[in-house]
Write a protein that holds these residues in place. Sequence first.
Motif, mmCIF file in Angstrom:
data_model
loop_
_atom_site.group_PDB
_atom_site.id
_atom_site.type_symbol
_atom_site.label_atom_id
_atom_site.label_comp_id
_atom_site.label_asym_id
_atom_site.label_seq_id
_atom_site.Cartn_x
_atom_site.Cartn_y
_atom_site.Cartn_z
ATOM 1 N N ASN A 187 1.604 -15.687 10.329
ATOM 2 C CA ASN A 187 1.658 -14.247 10.552
ATOM 3 C C ASN A 187 2.100 -13.936 11.977
ATOM 4 O OD1 ASN A 187 1.251 -11.455 10.021
ATOM 5 N ND2 ASN A 187 -0.779 -11.565 10.978
ATOM 6 N N ILE A 227 0.471 -14.291 1.961
ATOM 7 C CA ILE A 227 1.309 -13.107 2.030
ATOM 8 C C ILE A 227 2.282 -13.215 3.193
ATOM 9 C CG2 ILE A 227 -0.230 -11.791 3.526
ATOM 10 C CD1 ILE A 227 1.735 -10.458 0.512
ATOM 11 N N LYS A 237 6.364 -12.421 3.690
ATOM 12 C CA LYS A 237 6.888 -11.592 4.777
ATOM 13 C C LYS A 237 8.016 -12.325 5.499
ATOM 14 C CE LYS A 237 2.658 -9.005 5.920
ATOM 15 N NZ LYS A 237 1.632 -8.779 6.970
ATOM 16 N N ASN A 266 3.066 -7.329 -6.631
ATOM 17 C CA ASN A 266 2.048 -6.384 -6.175
ATOM 18 C C ASN A 266 1.121 -6.959 -5.104
ATOM 19 O OD1 ASN A 266 2.962 -4.344 -7.878
ATOM 20 N ND2 ASN A 266 1.724 -5.082 -9.600
ATOM 21 N N LEU A 296 2.195 -7.634 -2.299
ATOM 22 C CA LEU A 296 2.712 -6.982 -1.099
ATOM 23 C C LEU A 296 2.177 -5.557 -1.006
ATOM 24 C CD1 LEU A 296 6.480 -8.030 -1.437
ATOM 25 C CD2 LEU A 296 4.645 -9.280 -0.285
ATOM 26 N N ASP A 297 1.962 -5.088 0.225
ATOM 27 C CA ASP A 297 1.576 -3.688 0.372
ATOM 28 C C ASP A 297 2.796 -2.805 0.070
ATOM 29 O OD1 ASP A 297 3.199 -3.388 2.730
ATOM 30 O OD2 ASP A 297 1.578 -4.220 3.930
ATOM 31 N N SER A 298 2.565 -1.511 -0.053
ATOM 32 C CA SER A 298 3.631 -0.595 -0.494
ATOM 33 C C SER A 298 4.837 -0.639 0.428
ATOM 34 C CB SER A 298 3.090 0.836 -0.573
ATOM 35 O OG SER A 298 2.083 0.934 -1.544
ATOM 36 N N LYS A 299 4.590 -0.679 1.723
ATOM 37 C CA LYS A 299 5.690 -0.670 2.685
ATOM 38 C C LYS A 299 6.562 -1.911 2.544
ATOM 39 C CE LYS A 299 6.663 -0.654 7.649
ATOM 40 N NZ LYS A 299 6.065 -0.608 9.012
ATOM 41 N N LEU A 300 5.920 -3.076 2.497
ATOM 42 C CA LEU A 300 6.689 -4.320 2.399
ATOM 43 C C LEU A 300 7.370 -4.436 1.047
ATOM 44 C CD1 LEU A 300 7.609 -6.936 3.642
ATOM 45 C CD2 LEU A 300 5.456 -7.992 2.929
ATOM 46 N N ARG A 301 6.681 -4.019 -0.003
ATOM 47 C CA ARG A 301 7.256 -4.071 -1.355
ATOM 48 C C ARG A 301 8.518 -3.206 -1.426
ATOM 49 N NH1 ARG A 301 8.420 -6.346 -5.932
ATOM 50 N NH2 ARG A 301 8.077 -5.184 -7.829
ATOM 51 N N GLU A 314 4.585 7.297 -1.329
ATOM 52 C CA GLU A 314 3.996 7.003 -0.015
ATOM 53 C C GLU A 314 4.648 7.898 1.041
ATOM 54 O OE1 GLU A 314 1.548 4.905 0.594
ATOM 55 O OE2 GLU A 314 1.387 4.113 -1.454
#
Length: 480
Positions: free
Chosen positions: A107, A140, A144, A174, A176-181, A215
């Motif tokens: 990360n 995750i 990324k 899913n 991934l969070d909404s932004k990354l997805r 979002e």
Amino acid sequence: MDIQQRDELLAFMAGHRIMTLRKQHGMSQAYLARGIVSQPTLSLLETGKHSPQPELLRLLGEKLDDSVLLTYAELTEQKNDYIDIPPDEILEALLQYTASWTAFHTNLAVQLSEYYFNLGNREHAEKLVDLAINNKLDSIHYYKACNLKGKFLLYSFDYMEAEQYLLRANHAGNLLDSKLRATVLYNLGYTYFFMDKYDLASTYCAEAVVICQQESKLFWLYAKALGLRGAIYHKVGRLDEAMSSLDDAFVMLEKFNGNLEDKFRVSMSAVDVLESQARYDEAEKYLERLRDLAPDFEGIGDTSLSVYYRILARIQFRKGLYSQAELSVSEAIGHAFNVNDDWSITWSLITVLGIYRDARKRRDAAEQILTIAEEKQLPMQGAIAAEALLELSGDSFPIEAYKAITMYRTALFRTIYLEPVAGLLPKLELKTDDKTSDDANGIESEPGGAESAAANDLGNAKSESGSRNEENQRKETGEV
């Protein structure tokens, strides 16, 4: 950065510094630990596996005569979620622990990689993201890293390689969070757009748009996705929807103070749509808006400028300003070559086919396109160049041109959303030992027909020689 992430970073950096200084002083772990802490605890501390207490860091800092460790001790007490550690120091520490990375290190590498990329240091950025991917940790952060690698490859115009990494990132789904997805989906749509795979581009872009609509904080990505959707609509002939989506994208970018280059690209796509509809006066108004957006084009990249001059050349040509059109084409080619953007290079050279009247220059351009198209797997550009060579060569039809048309037909079998190839390419009777591919008869187009990119440029030259019907001319479409 939350408190837990901050504590992990402090433990990692403190441990790295303790070990580095100990070795510089020629101390053993036993000697440094004596009177302060047990040797096993010091060993854990040096590898970042033990969170140090402020007093422990002070004692070690005093014994090693190091002010940085004393500063770390103060930061540990403060419990502030912000710490100022030079990125180059973090990079040095990461590179010393590559054999034992955890999800934390991956990360950290991803975050640092993006920092260096935005700073313009591609070497550090790519090294870090490659290390993060090669560790293959099932977390995750691995996904990324795959998305970030795909992004870097898009900036290098390596769309086929970018596709592979972005598909890996998309496998997380899913998780991934909404932004990354939404970002992964947008990047895939962008990739397939430049690979001329508009069905896939449309699918991924539509998914990104849906997430962004849900979002509210993703307005910047929503605007980019609307711009991409508008460019895709243009490619498949849905011109009114294209203009609507592009106008919405520009309004959103203006409202939320969006990136200048994004505004420029969206506006260029709108100009492209208007030009393809022969709405030249409106197109010129959009061009004026572009010049107002970026006087002297400061802050605009070579790829965007290549598109600008390419479309400007077509408008100038249609207004009878032939000399100006040729100068604009030269500008377009120059900007494309500045960044080795094969996609822009080939489309700029295709514009040469439609504007230049010198047969030698047109033939040279077609041959250049064929070389790039074969190497980079750009079947549409290759086929257009092949048609030009067929006209220019008469009965002497080059084998390279034949191969380009064959590659295009093969691509059409895989992407049936395009028009039937029989309506786009000449019938060939080639005297060669190579076997010809089957004709693509029977491939159905979508309702309304999907217009293939940039044959409009070639159509200009062909209409002069009377070799092609107007109904077969195609329009070069907008870019994201």
